[in-house]
Scaffold this active site. Structure first.
Site, short mmCIF file in Angstrom:
data_model
loop_
_atom_site.label_atom_id
_atom_site.label_comp_id
_atom_site.label_asym_id
_atom_site.label_seq_id
_atom_site.Cartn_x
_atom_site.Cartn_y
_atom_site.Cartn_z
N CYS A 186 -14.59 17.02 -10.68
CA CYS A 186 -15.53 16.66 -9.62
C CYS A 186 -15.18 15.30 -9.07
CB CYS A 186 -16.92 16.64 -10.25
SG CYS A 186 -18.13 15.83 -9.23
N THR A 188 -17.27 13.89 -6.63
CA THR A 188 -18.48 13.49 -5.88
C THR A 188 -18.74 11.99 -5.95
OG1 THR A 188 -19.51 15.64 -6.13
CG2 THR A 188 -20.99 13.80 -5.76
#
Ligand code: 5GP
Length: 345
Positions: A186, A188
């Protein structure tokens, strides 16, 4: 003026579990099975509450087949066709109680989910997964799904704060997926600066969910069996794993050979790799924010499962929990500045 929350928030790496005096003789005495009755669906579950993530590399039918033999759960990714579901359901009916069918908020997704649930009554779990569980739109979506499927158990997320856990449970979800940004593939936090340290997110969200008789999944950020134990200790009812289940025979994704070594491709559900694979299908699922890695091939997932279960059982004996259910009650976390001796790394 921006507000600063000065309360300390912690990740798995910031703590260790404090050992406690116990009467347990051996880890073989530890019972990892848990039973839950869900708040909204009123359905019951019994199993070892570890879930393979609904990523196309990990949430595969092959994975479900193996994991269900250990009473583990698999969130099947949303990219299988109905035909593939049919094949799986017919040849592996015993697995169905241990899988969820996944869906994002897109109309095509939801149509397929509906068909799956109508065709295969043995599938009792729905995993509603969006990158940002904070939108009002998502809450409305959860309400609609609950109305349409009153007695299916709904997992929904992802969020990281108590108030949103409560809102989703009141909207009809049973199990809230907790985790924004901790995932192994990830990006993010890098792309957006948004996130919440996973251990604290789990502690706070579990408290909110349990107050309403709801449940949570700690989703993302586990790097080793000790992290899985910490997530349970923090109050997670379920723990979802992506990276720890990656690189096995049971995984989807290409196998690559490099300098005589085998690797498997593992990628985030909103990575470029995933987008290319499912053109048009991913953009509304995980807005962006995933990467692709090559994981050294690890063979059959059974040995990894045994390693994880052995680790968690051992944690239970160190803190004196005869059952996984007792682990969070027996947990005292100690804040640490160092966890591992790295002299030979
Ligand atoms: P892991 O166990 O690998 O640390 O985390 C798995 C979790 O990462 C998944 O269950 C999912 O919530 C999250 N995830 C998977 N793919 C992506 C992605 O492309 N972007 C983001 N932000 N999270 C992802």
């Amino acid at each position: 003026m921006p507000r600063i929350d000065n309360d300390v928030k912690l990740d798995f790496k910031d703590v260790l579990l404090r050992p406690k005096r116990s009467t347990l003789k051996s880890r073989s005495e530890v019972d990892l099975l848990r039973s839950f009755t869900f708040r909204n669906s009123k359905q019951s579950y019994t199993g070892i509450p570890i879930i393979a993530a609904n990523m196309d590399t990990v949430g595969t039918f092959e994975m479900a087949n193996t994991l269900s033999k250990f009473s583990l759960f698999t969130a099947i990714h949303k990219h299988y066709t109905l035909e593939q579901w049919k094949e799986f359901a017919v040849s592996n009916p015993d697995c169905l109680p241990n899988v969820a069918a996944s869906s994002g908020m897109g109309p095509n997704d939801f149509e397929k989910l509906t068909e799956i649930l109508e065709l295969f009554s043995g599938v009792r779990y729905i995993c509603l997964d969006v990158a940002n569980g904070y939108s009002e739109h998502f809450v409305e979506f959860v309400k609609d799904v609950r109305k349409k499927f009153p007695d299916h158990t709904i997992m929904a997320g992802n969020v990281v704060t108590g108030e949103m856990v409560e809102e989703l449970i009141l909207a009809g979800a049973d199990i809230i997926k907790v985790g924004i940004g901790p995932g192994s593939v990830c990006t993010t936090r890098k792309k957006t600066g948004v996130g919440y340290p996973q251990l604290s997110a789990v502690i706070e969200c579990a408290d909110a969910a349990h107050g309403l008789d709801g449940h949570i999944i700690s989703d993302g950020g586990c790097t080793c069996p000790g992290d899985v134990a910490k997530a349970f200790g923090a109050g997670a009812d379920f723990v979802m794993l992506g990276g720890m289940f990656a690189g096995h025979t049971q995984c989807g994704g290409e196998t690559i050979e490099k300098n005589g070594k085998m690797y498997k491709l593992f990628y985030g559900m909103s990575s470029e790799t995933a987008m290319k694979r499912h053109t048009g299908g991913v953009a509304d699922y995980r807005a962006s924010e995933g990467k692709t890695v090559e994981v050294e091939f690890k063979g059959e997932v059974e040995s990894t499962v045994r390693d994880i279960l052995g680790g968690v059982r051992s944690t239970c004996t160190y803190v004196g929990a005869a059952k996984l259910k007792e682990l969070s009650r027996r947990t005292t976390f100690i804040r640490v500045t160092q966890q591992l001796n790295t002299v030979f790394n």
